[in-house]
Write a protein that holds these residues in place. Structure first.
Motif, PDB file in Angstrom:
ATOM      1  N   GLN A 115      38.241  47.939  47.716  1.00  0.00           N
ATOM      2  CA  GLN A 115      38.003  47.260  46.442  1.00  0.00           C
ATOM      3  C   GLN A 115      38.897  46.025  46.305  1.00  0.00           C
ATOM      4  OE1 GLN A 115      37.206  49.521  42.819  1.00  0.00           O
ATOM      5  NE2 GLN A 115      37.385  51.436  43.954  1.00  0.00           N
ATOM      6  N   CYS A 119      37.656  42.019  46.012  1.00  0.00           N
ATOM      7  CA  CYS A 119      38.184  41.073  45.027  1.00  0.00           C
ATOM      8  C   CYS A 119      38.550  39.753  45.699  1.00  0.00           C
ATOM      9  CB  CYS A 119      39.418  41.661  44.341  1.00  0.00           C
ATOM     10  SG  CYS A 119      39.085  42.940  43.136  1.00  0.00           S
ATOM     11  N   VAL A 156      32.789  51.109  41.540  1.00  0.00           N
ATOM     12  CA  VAL A 156      33.765  50.077  41.191  1.00  0.00           C
ATOM     13  C   VAL A 156      34.639  50.624  40.073  1.00  0.00           C
ATOM     14  CG1 VAL A 156      34.096  47.750  40.298  1.00  0.00           C
ATOM     15  CG2 VAL A 156      32.230  48.218  41.886  1.00  0.00           C
ATOM     16  N   LEU A 161      38.670  44.742  40.278  1.00  0.00           N
ATOM     17  CA  LEU A 161      37.274  44.560  40.672  1.00  0.00           C
ATOM     18  C   LEU A 161      36.337  44.735  39.486  1.00  0.00           C
ATOM     19  CD1 LEU A 161      35.498  43.905  43.075  1.00  0.00           C
ATOM     20  CD2 LEU A 161      35.329  46.345  43.575  1.00  0.00           C
ATOM     21  N   ARG A 164      35.754  41.650  37.625  1.00  0.00           N
ATOM     22  CA  ARG A 164      34.950  40.658  38.343  1.00  0.00           C
ATOM     23  C   ARG A 164      33.511  41.121  38.552  1.00  0.00           C
ATOM     24  NH1 ARG A 164      40.131  40.453  40.614  1.00  0.00           N
ATOM     25  NH2 ARG A 164      40.968  38.368  40.990  1.00  0.00           N
TER      26      ARG A 164
END
Length: 388
Positions: A115, A119, A156, A161, A164
């Motif tokens: 993760q 990013c 997620v 993350l 985003r």
């Protein structure tokens, strides 16, 4: 400047004046997600801004893999439009070096390291390792790529993350059709769909300088938010339509972050029971206080003050969106203290004074805070107003 991997396929010549309607008819995507998906596709065409991660969730039979395949064929068609989860951060960077879009399917779990790597890939960064058969040389992969993934469960969970990511959830398809027939239909309209997408992108870029948001309304992906407002205007919608849908999609990620973190859940429960209390305590003391709110069967509860501080720091952005302030006060009397309490909900505007006497000095203009319409005791007439 132009790279083509062995697995890359070609795009058709776009047809100007096309329509996105065939895409929505084929995928049966709900109206509430169409603007978000269109904005994500347009964002994939821009090289100079961070890319949001598109996460598609749904049960078996919801068409999430099919939707993801068609979206990639509009931007970066490939011999393998969908890939399995990379085993390591290195594999993710290698995949991004050979593809414009990193497309992962059937994701059940993403490690924290992966993760973090996604990013870096979405916002732009590099990966370096020692070059083979050398002691001092290294190979560097520097890239920025759009990422999309799908799965039945939400994978997620890391706050970096989540902030985003754009998450959409698909319902089970009511009218399933032959996949081959739908793909033939899509290939017949793909050139016009790409043409429509480029037309929308061109209009959106012309509207983009007009888009603004107040400071407190700007999300982590502010470039994506501005683009979405411009895309909405290009599609003859109000810009606020995108911000409302974007906020709704992000709310799901916020709740998921809190549910995935036992410390965030415990802090939220503590704040609900103590709505008017703000406390400054060392992280080790907070570990003792929040033990009473520990979720049952939790295996990831921190065992030290440092671990507690690390998890509080990760949970702080999500908690802040719920109005709960969790911030580090630094080292005080030899201990690193943390403050937890409800965020100050002070109004951002200037409140009107209780009486005109609190206004200092003589004001020759109208006071828009108190709607005063007097100049030296006389009413403000039209001529006087125009004079000012």
């Amino acid at each position: 400047m132009f790279c083509r991997s062995d697995s890359a396929h070609s795009l058709p010549e776009p047809i100007k004046g096309g329509s996105l309607k065939p895409l929505w008819d084929i995928t049966q995507l709900e109206e509430k997600w169409r603007l978000l998906v269109t904005t994500w596709l347009v964002e994939c065409l821009r090289p100079d801004t961070p890319y949001p991660v598109l996460e598609i969730l749904g049960e078996q039979g919801s068409g999430k893999s099919f939707l993801q395949t068609l979206l990639r064929r509009l931007i970066d068609p490939n011999a393998a439009d969908l890939r399995s989860v990379p085993k390591s951060a290195e594999d993710a960077f290698i995949s991004g070096g050979a593809n414009h879009v990193i497309s992962i399917e059937n994701v059940s779990y993403l490690t924290p390291q992966l993760q973090d790597a996604l990013c870096v890939i979405a916002t732009g960064g590099g990966f370096a390792k020692r070059k083979l058969y050398s002691d001092a040389d290294e190979t560097v992969i520097n890239l920025k790529r759009p990422v999309m993934l799908n799965g039945i469960v939400a994978s997620v969970t890391q706050q970096d993350l989540v902030s985003r990511a754009v998450t959409i959830e698909l319902p089970v398809l009511k009218e399933a059709q032959s996949k081959g027939k739908l793909e033939d239909w899509f290939e017949g309209d793909r050139a016009s769909i790409i043409g429509a997408l480029l037309d929308i992108a061109a209009k959106a870029l012309s509207y983009l300088p007009e888009m603004t948001l107040h400071a407190h309304e700007r999300p982590r992906l502010v470039e994506f938010a501005y683009l979405g407002m411009a895309v909405a205007k290009a599609m003859d919608k109000e810009p606020c339509t995108f911000t409302d849908q974007f906020q709704e999609a992000r709310q799901d990620g916020l709740e998921r972050t809190l549910d995935a973190s036992p410390i965030a859940t415990a802090i939220r429960d503590w704040a609900e029971i103590h709505p008017d209390e703000t406390r400054d305590e060392p992280a080790k003391r907070w570990l003792e206080i929040l033990a009473d709110y520990k979720p049952p069967g939790c295996d990831s509860w921190p065992r030290s003050g440092k671990g507690m501080g690390d998890q509080m720091r990760r949970a702080a952005p999500a908690l802040r969106q719920l109005g709960i302030e969790c911030k580090c006060l630094g080292k005080v009397s030899g201990n690193v203290k943390w403050q937890i309490g409800h965020a100050d909900q002070r109004k951002s505007w200037i409140e009107s004074p209780e009486s005109p006497e609190v206004l200092s000095g003589k004001r020759s203009k109208q006071d828009f805070r108190t709607c005063r319409t007097l100049i030296e005791g006389k009413s403000l007439d039209v001529d006087a107003f125009e004079e000012f």
